[in-house]
Design an enzyme around this catalytic site. Structure first.
Site, mmCIF file in Angstrom:
data_model
loop_
_atom_site.group_PDB
_atom_site.id
_atom_site.type_symbol
_atom_site.label_atom_id
_atom_site.label_comp_id
_atom_site.label_asym_id
_atom_site.label_seq_id
_atom_site.Cartn_x
_atom_site.Cartn_y
_atom_site.Cartn_z
ATOM 1 N N ASP A 188 51.560 43.905 37.572
ATOM 2 C CA ASP A 188 50.537 43.258 38.375
ATOM 3 C C ASP A 188 50.664 43.637 39.850
ATOM 4 O O ASP A 188 51.766 43.641 40.400
ATOM 5 C CB ASP A 188 50.709 41.741 38.215
ATOM 6 C CG ASP A 188 49.616 40.952 38.889
ATOM 7 O OD1 ASP A 188 48.463 41.089 38.466
ATOM 8 O OD2 ASP A 188 49.899 40.197 39.842
ATOM 9 N N GLU B 76 48.488 48.219 37.430
ATOM 10 C CA GLU B 76 47.275 47.537 37.886
ATOM 11 C C GLU B 76 47.125 47.827 39.381
ATOM 12 O O GLU B 76 47.582 47.077 40.241
ATOM 13 C CB GLU B 76 47.331 46.024 37.661
ATOM 14 C CG GLU B 76 45.977 45.366 37.910
ATOM 15 C CD GLU B 76 45.912 44.328 39.035
ATOM 16 O OE1 GLU B 76 44.798 43.912 39.394
ATOM 17 O OE2 GLU B 76 46.961 43.921 39.568
HETATM 18 C C1 GLC Z 1 42.973 41.830 41.946
HETATM 19 C C2 GLC Z 1 41.974 40.919 42.564
HETATM 20 C C3 GLC Z 1 41.046 41.741 43.379
HETATM 21 C C4 GLC Z 1 41.843 42.490 44.417
HETATM 22 C C5 GLC Z 1 42.877 43.328 43.743
HETATM 23 C C6 GLC Z 1 43.756 43.989 44.709
HETATM 24 O O1 GLC Z 1 42.352 42.763 41.115
HETATM 25 O O2 GLC Z 1 41.243 40.230 41.594
HETATM 26 O O3 GLC Z 1 40.130 40.911 43.997
HETATM 27 O O4 GLC Z 1 41.008 43.313 45.158
HETATM 28 O O5 GLC Z 1 43.677 42.520 42.929
HETATM 29 O O6 GLC Z 1 44.717 44.733 43.977
HETATM 30 C C1 GLC Z 2 46.238 40.689 39.832
HETATM 31 C C2 GLC Z 2 45.575 39.835 38.791
HETATM 32 C C3 GLC Z 2 44.707 38.843 39.457
HETATM 33 C C4 GLC Z 2 45.535 38.009 40.379
HETATM 34 C C5 GLC Z 2 46.315 38.888 41.351
HETATM 35 C C6 GLC Z 2 47.404 38.111 42.005
HETATM 36 O O1 GLC Z 2 45.340 41.442 40.544
HETATM 37 O O2 GLC Z 2 44.859 40.639 37.909
HETATM 38 O O3 GLC Z 2 44.036 38.046 38.528
HETATM 39 O O4 GLC Z 2 44.697 37.153 41.107
HETATM 40 O O5 GLC Z 2 46.990 39.921 40.688
HETATM 41 O O6 GLC Z 2 48.451 37.887 41.076
#
Ligand code: GLC
Ligand code: GLC
Length: 633
Positions: A283, A325
């Site tokens: 994440d 991610e």
């Molecule tokens: C997650 C959030 C998004 C943000 C991103 C940054 O995907 O939902 O809003 O821009 O993280 O990595």
């Molecule tokens: C990632 C998750 C998102 C969350 C953020 C902070 O982007 O997908 O849902 O808000 O991390 O953990």
């Protein structure tokens, strides 16, 4: 207290220290230790430099790795061996991912277990269960604020149940995937509490500042991620100090400049590995390293840290994969993807540009991305999705857009307006997420069906749902289905009445399992039934089409801006994928197919095509044409 110095001396030191604690290394572990320690050692030197005590910190990491290996269940060790014999198993055309919240989709972990027959019916081989760990009551960012990585949220079940579920899933051929939320913990995590209290050993676990001096300096170059929650990247503690908090005020960023944080998180990671998790979704990877004067995103050390975590895995839980991610600029997304870092990654560019093409009826940006930005190193794969539990952000490159005469900034505004329904005549029903009046930025939330026009009753809605999935299923990589989208679930506006959700519009697209839609999934008179039958047809065709394995993609020039085209090569055959994003049919002339034998078949409909008459693609239609290249001479 030692610094790192000579590789071989340090290798012996760490081994001796670990063996003094947990007994001699077993043969397999010793071999992997010899193979991977040098890289890990080098990474530690690069990340942490000449720091005193680094040798002991590294020795502790090795000790944790050995303990974890000693405790690793036999069936997981067997899995390690099987994966080692087939290291690119995840690039198969048989792969199909699903993602859901255990509570929303199935009530609990036990409920998820009861859905396995359905998952098997769909053909899932990968299941991402969104955060299921202990987290604060009320708003906890959908579980992305973790209070303990070793405890399951009691509402969902227990760690023993997670282990049992993982075993059941594996037996059904489904790889369990969970989040590794390692950039931050919840403010209730014991490390966070100890850090704030100044407990020895924990003072440097997070980034706390006595006043605004450094926070102000950092914020000159960082971006606001959740401006609705708090401005900037810090929040103030009750005692007046400031703590780094990129996302919500109850999510505090860990301080990876402290090797003790690496050691602690490596322990949590290996703990999860031993519960039977096969893939960790890493994440918020972009944010893990901070440096004054930079955006504090995607810094070189972020990569070194991921590589170091990866080396620890290779030693102690070798079959595990990392999924990145990184929802950032495409030049940065790609940097996380390699066998030694994250083996798989979300493909946010393809996702966003699929929606871009549907809105504009212009497939050129998406086409350009497939030609120039799709290639990956061997041994890695994209995870292709139509939408996730998060918002859609327009992360394409401005230079790419400019090459087609498109102004990136204006285009993003248009796309935001379009998808939140502010554009007259548009088909989408989405809602804005984190609109920032200071910068004009915003992102979009909505389920696939609502964004595609089904909710509005637009004629093309159903077809667009199919088209978007057909691309995710055919460009190459692991296709990932947001469970419920296969029956066309619509937005859930009721989140506005649920206090813990009202402030975060992403809940609009995280509905509870749409039981009514599932009940009619075999009934073609219903929208849900048609979407389900058409999508399950695509799933079936994909898994029977070896050309869809791997990632190799060859350009196909359609000569028509509304029609996306590309080829997936097989042995002596190819699949030509054609998708028409326009509201009118498109005819591709026979010249486009001059390189192929005239006999072709569309795998989706099963219909034969004579390419000498050209190919007609209906409005919002998609074809998977199996063709045979003409042999020279
Ligand atoms: C997650 C959030 C998004 C943000 C991103 C940054 O995907 O939902 O809003 O821009 O993280 O990595
Ligand atoms: C990632 C998750 C998102 C969350 C953020 C902070 O982007 O997908 O849902 O808000 O991390 O953990």
């Amino acid at each position: 207290m030692g610094t790192l110095s000579n590789l071989y001396a340090d290798l012996d030191y760490c081994r001796t220290a670990a063996e003094a604690k947990s007994g001699p290394f077993d043969g397999d572990f010793a071999a992997r230790y010899e193979e991977h320690f040098p890289t890990l050692h080098g990474l530690f030197q690069q990340i942490y430099g000449e720091r005193e005590g680094l040798l002991e910190a590294l020795a502790e990491v090795i000790a944790v790795a050995q303990e974890s290996w000693n405790e690793r269940p036999r069936d997981l060790k067997e899995l390690d061996a099987a994966r080692a014999a087939d290291p690119t198993w995840f690039t198969s055309e048989k792969m199909l991912g699903g993602v859901c919240y255990a509570d929303r989709y199935a009530g609990s972990l036990a409920g998820v277990g009861n859905q396995i027959p359905y998952f098997t019916e769909l053909g899932l081989t990968y299941l991402h269960l969104m955060p299921l760990f202990k987290s604060p009551e009320g708003d906890n960012d959908g579980g992305y604020a973790v209070s303990s990585y070793r405890e399951v949220d009691p509402k969902l079940g227990t760690m023993a149940e997670l282990r049992a579920l993982a075993t059941k899933l594996r037996a059904a051929g489904i790889s369990p995937v969970v989040d590794f939320i390692f950039n931050h913990t919840s403010s209730e995590h014991e490390w966070a509490q100890k850090c704030v209290a100044g407990e020895p050993g924990f003072e440097d676990f997070y980034l706390i500042f006595p006043d605004r001096e450094l926070p102000d300096q950092y914020e000159r170059t960082t971006r606001e991620i959740f401006p609705d929650d708090h401005p900037g990247s810090f929040i103030q503690l009750p005692d007046g100090r400031w703590i780094w908090s990129t996302f919500y005020h109850f999510q505090w960023d860990l301080n990876y400049a402290n090797p003790a944080v690496f050691r602690a998180m490596a322990g949590e990671m290996l703990f999860l590995a031993n519960q039977g998790i096969e893939i960790l979704r890493m994440d918020a990877v972009a944010f893990i390293w901070k440096k004054l004067g930079t955006p504090c995103e995607s810094l070189p050390e972020a990569h070194l840290l991921l590589q170091a975590f990866n080396e620890v895995l290779r030693i102690a839980a070798p079959s595990l994969l990392f999924k990145s991610e990184a929802i950032v600029h495409p030049d940065e997304v790609i940097e996380y993807i390699s066998p030694g870092e994250c083996q798989i990654s979300y493909n946010p560019l393809q996702m966003a540009l699929t929606w871009e093409a549907l809105a504009t009826r212009d497939a050129r940006l998406l086409n350009q991305a497939l030609v120039h930005r799709h290639a990956l190193p061997p041994g890695t794969a994209w995870v292709n999705y139509v939408r996730s539990h998060d918002d859609i952000g327009w992360t394409f490159s401005d230079e790419d857009a400019m090459a087609l005469g498109i102004d990136g900034h204006a285009h993003r505004r248009f796309l935001n307006d379009f998808y939140v329904g502010r554009f007259a005549g548009g088909f989408a029903r989405g809602v804005p997420f984190q609109e920032n009046p200071k910068t004009g930025d915003a992102r979009v939330a909505g389920t696939t069906a609502s964004l595609a026009g089904v909710e509005k009753g637009d004629d093309g809605g159903e077809d667009r749902v199919i088209l978007a999935h057909a691309l995710a299923l055919s460009t190459g990589g692991i296709p990932l289905l947001y469970l419920g989208d296969e029956v066309g679930q619509l937005n859930d506006y009721y989140y506005r009445n649920r206090p813990a959700e009202a402030g975060d519009s992403r809940w609009v697209h995280r509905p509870f399992r749409p039981d009514g839609a599932y009940a009619v999934r075999e009934d073609p008179r219903t929208m849900s039934g048609r979407i389900f039958q058409r999508l399950t047809r695509l799933f079936e065709v994909r898994r029977e089409t070896p050309e869809f394995a791997g990632n190799e993609l060859i350009e196909f020039v359609t000569n028509n801006g509304h029609v996306l085209g590309f080829q997936r090569p097989g042995e002596g055959t190819r699949i030509v994928v054609l998708a028409n994003v326009d509201d009118h049919p498109a005819l591709l002339s026979t010249h486009r197919f001059a390189g192929f034998e005239p006999d072709a078949v569309d795998l989706i409909s099963g219909e034969a095509h004579d390419l000498s008459g050209g190919v007609n693609i209906p409005a919002h239609g998609v074809l998977w044409l199996k063709v045979t290249p003409r042999t020279a001479g």
